[in-house]
Each structure stands twice: as C-alpha cells, then as structure tokens.
Design a protein around this motif. Structure first.
Motif, PDB file in Angstrom:
ATOM      1  N   GLU A 268     100.846  24.423 -80.729  1.00 45.30           N
ATOM      2  CA  GLU A 268     100.966  23.454 -79.697  1.00 45.30           C
ATOM      3  C   GLU A 268     100.712  23.683 -78.435  1.00 45.30           C
ATOM      4  O   GLU A 268     100.146  22.878 -77.431  1.00 45.30           O
ATOM      5  N   LEU A 269     101.237  24.736 -77.617  1.00 48.55           N
ATOM      6  CA  LEU A 269     101.078  25.027 -76.565  1.00 48.55           C
ATOM      7  C   LEU A 269      99.460  25.515 -76.081  1.00 48.55           C
ATOM      8  O   LEU A 269      99.140  24.970 -75.279  1.00 48.55           O
TER       9      LEU A 269
ATOM     10  N   GLN B  69     112.316  33.293 -91.816  1.00 47.52           N
ATOM     11  CA  GLN B  69     111.096  32.600 -92.039  1.00 47.52           C
ATOM     12  C   GLN B  69     110.963  31.245 -91.330  1.00 47.52           C
ATOM     13  O   GLN B  69     109.739  30.816 -90.793  1.00 47.52           O
ATOM     14  N   GLU B  70     111.806  30.487 -91.413  1.00 50.61           N
ATOM     15  CA  GLU B  70     112.008  29.090 -90.764  1.00 50.61           C
ATOM     16  C   GLU B  70     111.645  29.283 -89.269  1.00 50.61           C
ATOM     17  O   GLU B  70     110.871  28.453 -88.583  1.00 50.61           O
ATOM     18  N   LEU B  71     112.414  30.184 -88.702  1.00 49.26           N
ATOM     19  CA  LEU B  71     112.095  30.358 -87.310  1.00 49.26           C
ATOM     20  C   LEU B  71     110.677  30.944 -86.920  1.00 49.26           C
ATOM     21  O   LEU B  71     110.261  30.497 -85.893  1.00 49.26           O
ATOM     22  N   SER B  72     110.113  31.935 -87.891  1.00 50.46           N
ATOM     23  CA  SER B  72     109.123  32.118 -87.618  1.00 50.46           C
ATOM     24  C   SER B  72     107.793  31.120 -87.723  1.00 50.46           C
ATOM     25  O   SER B  72     106.928  30.978 -86.962  1.00 50.46           O
ATOM     26  N   ASN B  73     108.122  30.304 -88.584  1.00 52.55           N
ATOM     27  CA  ASN B  73     107.115  29.314 -88.588  1.00 52.55           C
ATOM     28  C   ASN B  73     107.518  28.127 -87.498  1.00 52.55           C
ATOM     29  O   ASN B  73     106.314  27.747 -86.991  1.00 52.55           O
ATOM     30  N   GLU B  74     108.427  27.942 -86.940  1.00 51.08           N
ATOM     31  CA  GLU B  74     108.756  27.146 -85.816  1.00 51.08           C
ATOM     32  C   GLU B  74     108.032  27.765 -84.447  1.00 51.08           C
ATOM     33  O   GLU B  74     107.269  26.984 -83.648  1.00 51.08           O
ATOM     34  N   ILE B  75     108.028  29.113 -84.430  1.00 51.09           N
ATOM     35  CA  ILE B  75     107.409  29.724 -83.363  1.00 51.09           C
ATOM     36  C   ILE B  75     106.141  29.505 -83.542  1.00 51.09           C
ATOM     37  O   ILE B  75     105.373  29.215 -82.528  1.00 51.09           O
ATOM     38  N   GLU B  76     105.401  29.725 -84.570  1.00 49.34           N
ATOM     39  CA  GLU B  76     103.773  29.506 -84.935  1.00 49.34           C
ATOM     40  C   GLU B  76     103.451  28.072 -84.483  1.00 49.34           C
ATOM     41  O   GLU B  76     102.458  27.938 -83.804  1.00 49.34           O
ATOM     42  N   LYS B  77     104.089  27.069 -85.173  1.00 45.28           N
ATOM     43  CA  LYS B  77     103.825  25.868 -84.892  1.00 45.28           C
ATOM     44  C   LYS B  77     104.107  25.519 -83.312  1.00 45.28           C
ATOM     45  O   LYS B  77     103.123  24.803 -82.618  1.00 45.28           O
TER      46      LYS B  77
ATOM     47  N   CYS C 291     106.433  23.074 -73.187  1.00 42.66           N
ATOM     48  CA  CYS C 291     105.991  23.553 -74.386  1.00 42.66           C
ATOM     49  C   CYS C 291     106.287  25.000 -74.214  1.00 42.66           C
ATOM     50  O   CYS C 291     106.811  25.644 -75.200  1.00 42.66           O
ATOM     51  N   SER C 292     106.039  25.554 -73.244  1.00 36.61           N
ATOM     52  CA  SER C 292     106.021  27.378 -72.899  1.00 36.61           C
ATOM     53  C   SER C 292     107.647  27.524 -72.945  1.00 36.61           C
ATOM     54  O   SER C 292     108.052  28.759 -73.483  1.00 36.61           O
ATOM     55  N   GLN C 293     108.372  26.795 -72.253  1.00 36.63           N
ATOM     56  CA  GLN C 293     109.849  26.905 -72.316  1.00 36.63           C
ATOM     57  C   GLN C 293     110.302  27.029 -73.421  1.00 36.63           C
ATOM     58  O   GLN C 293     111.224  27.796 -73.967  1.00 36.63           O
ATOM     59  N   GLU C 294     109.889  25.903 -74.088  1.00 33.17           N
ATOM     60  CA  GLU C 294     110.306  26.035 -75.629  1.00 33.17           C
ATOM     61  C   GLU C 294     110.057  26.825 -76.440  1.00 33.17           C
ATOM     62  O   GLU C 294     110.792  27.518 -77.393  1.00 33.17           O
ATOM     63  N   LEU C 295     108.895  27.358 -76.494  1.00 38.11           N
ATOM     64  CA  LEU C 295     108.370  28.717 -77.023  1.00 38.11           C
ATOM     65  C   LEU C 295     109.453  29.851 -76.783  1.00 38.11           C
ATOM     66  O   LEU C 295     109.627  30.541 -77.752  1.00 38.11           O
ATOM     67  N   ASP C 296     109.399  30.102 -75.437  1.00 35.94           N
ATOM     68  CA  ASP C 296     110.544  31.139 -74.786  1.00 35.94           C
ATOM     69  C   ASP C 296     111.605  30.959 -75.536  1.00 35.94           C
ATOM     70  O   ASP C 296     112.194  32.144 -76.120  1.00 35.94           O
ATOM     71  N   HIS C 297     112.066  29.878 -75.623  1.00 36.74           N
ATOM     72  CA  HIS C 297     113.612  29.832 -76.247  1.00 36.74           C
ATOM     73  C   HIS C 297     113.529  30.392 -77.585  1.00 36.74           C
ATOM     74  O   HIS C 297     114.438  30.922 -78.239  1.00 36.74           O
ATOM     75  N   LEU C 298     112.553  29.755 -78.408  1.00 41.00           N
ATOM     76  CA  LEU C 298     112.328  30.127 -79.932  1.00 41.00           C
ATOM     77  C   LEU C 298     112.227  31.673 -79.907  1.00 41.00           C
ATOM     78  O   LEU C 298     112.771  32.266 -80.826  1.00 41.00           O
ATOM     79  N   LEU C 299     111.373  32.316 -79.397  1.00 37.76           N
ATOM     80  CA  LEU C 299     111.212  33.772 -79.123  1.00 37.76           C
ATOM     81  C   LEU C 299     112.400  34.378 -78.721  1.00 37.76           C
ATOM     82  O   LEU C 299     112.655  35.382 -79.446  1.00 37.76           O
ATOM     83  N   ASN C 300     113.131  33.829 -78.071  1.00 32.19           N
ATOM     84  CA  ASN C 300     114.201  34.691 -77.369  1.00 32.19           C
ATOM     85  C   ASN C 300     115.464  34.786 -78.629  1.00 32.19           C
ATOM     86  O   ASN C 300     115.993  35.425 -78.851  1.00 32.19           O
ATOM     87  N   THR C 301     115.768  33.381 -79.356  1.00 33.67           N
ATOM     88  CA  THR C 301     116.451  33.059 -80.382  1.00 33.67           C
ATOM     89  C   THR C 301     115.969  34.139 -81.563  1.00 33.67           C
ATOM     90  O   THR C 301     117.022  34.958 -82.131  1.00 33.67           O
TER      91      THR C 301
END
Length: 56
Positions: free
Chosen positions: A16-17, A4-12, A34-44
């Motif tokens: 932001e993007l 859930q924490e990771l899902s919240n970070e992805i949504e934030k 920002c897009s690269q950071e989102l990609d990293h979160l999604l890959n994680t």
C-alpha cells in the motif's frame, strides 16, 4: 495476532505504501500516514518475535 498474520499485514501495508507513494509522492500526508502504520506493524513484529529470539 499470530506471527504469520502480522507478517501478512506488514506485506500488505508495504505494498500500500509503495502504491500511495507512487501516486501521491513520498511526502504526501497519505504516504506519511501509511509509513507510520507500517512502522507500527514492524515495531510490533520486532517486539513480539525478534527480541525473544535474541534473548536466548
């Protein structure tokens, strides 16, 4: 990080993007970073929670 924490970070990061891209354009350095950071979160998220589900 819990699911859930990771899902919240992805949504934030997604929000932001959208904000950064609307202000600075999709090809701006801020939007790309920002897009690269989102990609990293999604890959994680995928590696921790999706792959495990598909293996069973």
């Amino acid at each position: 990080m819990k699911k859930q924490e990771l899902s919240n970070e992805i949504e934030k990061k997604r929000e932001e993007l959208i904000r950064v891209a609307s202000t600075n354009g999709l090809s701006s350095s801020k939007a790309i970073r920002c897009s690269q950071e989102l990609d990293h979160l999604l890959n994680t998220y995928h590696s921790r929670f999706i792959k495990k589900v598909n293996l069973h």
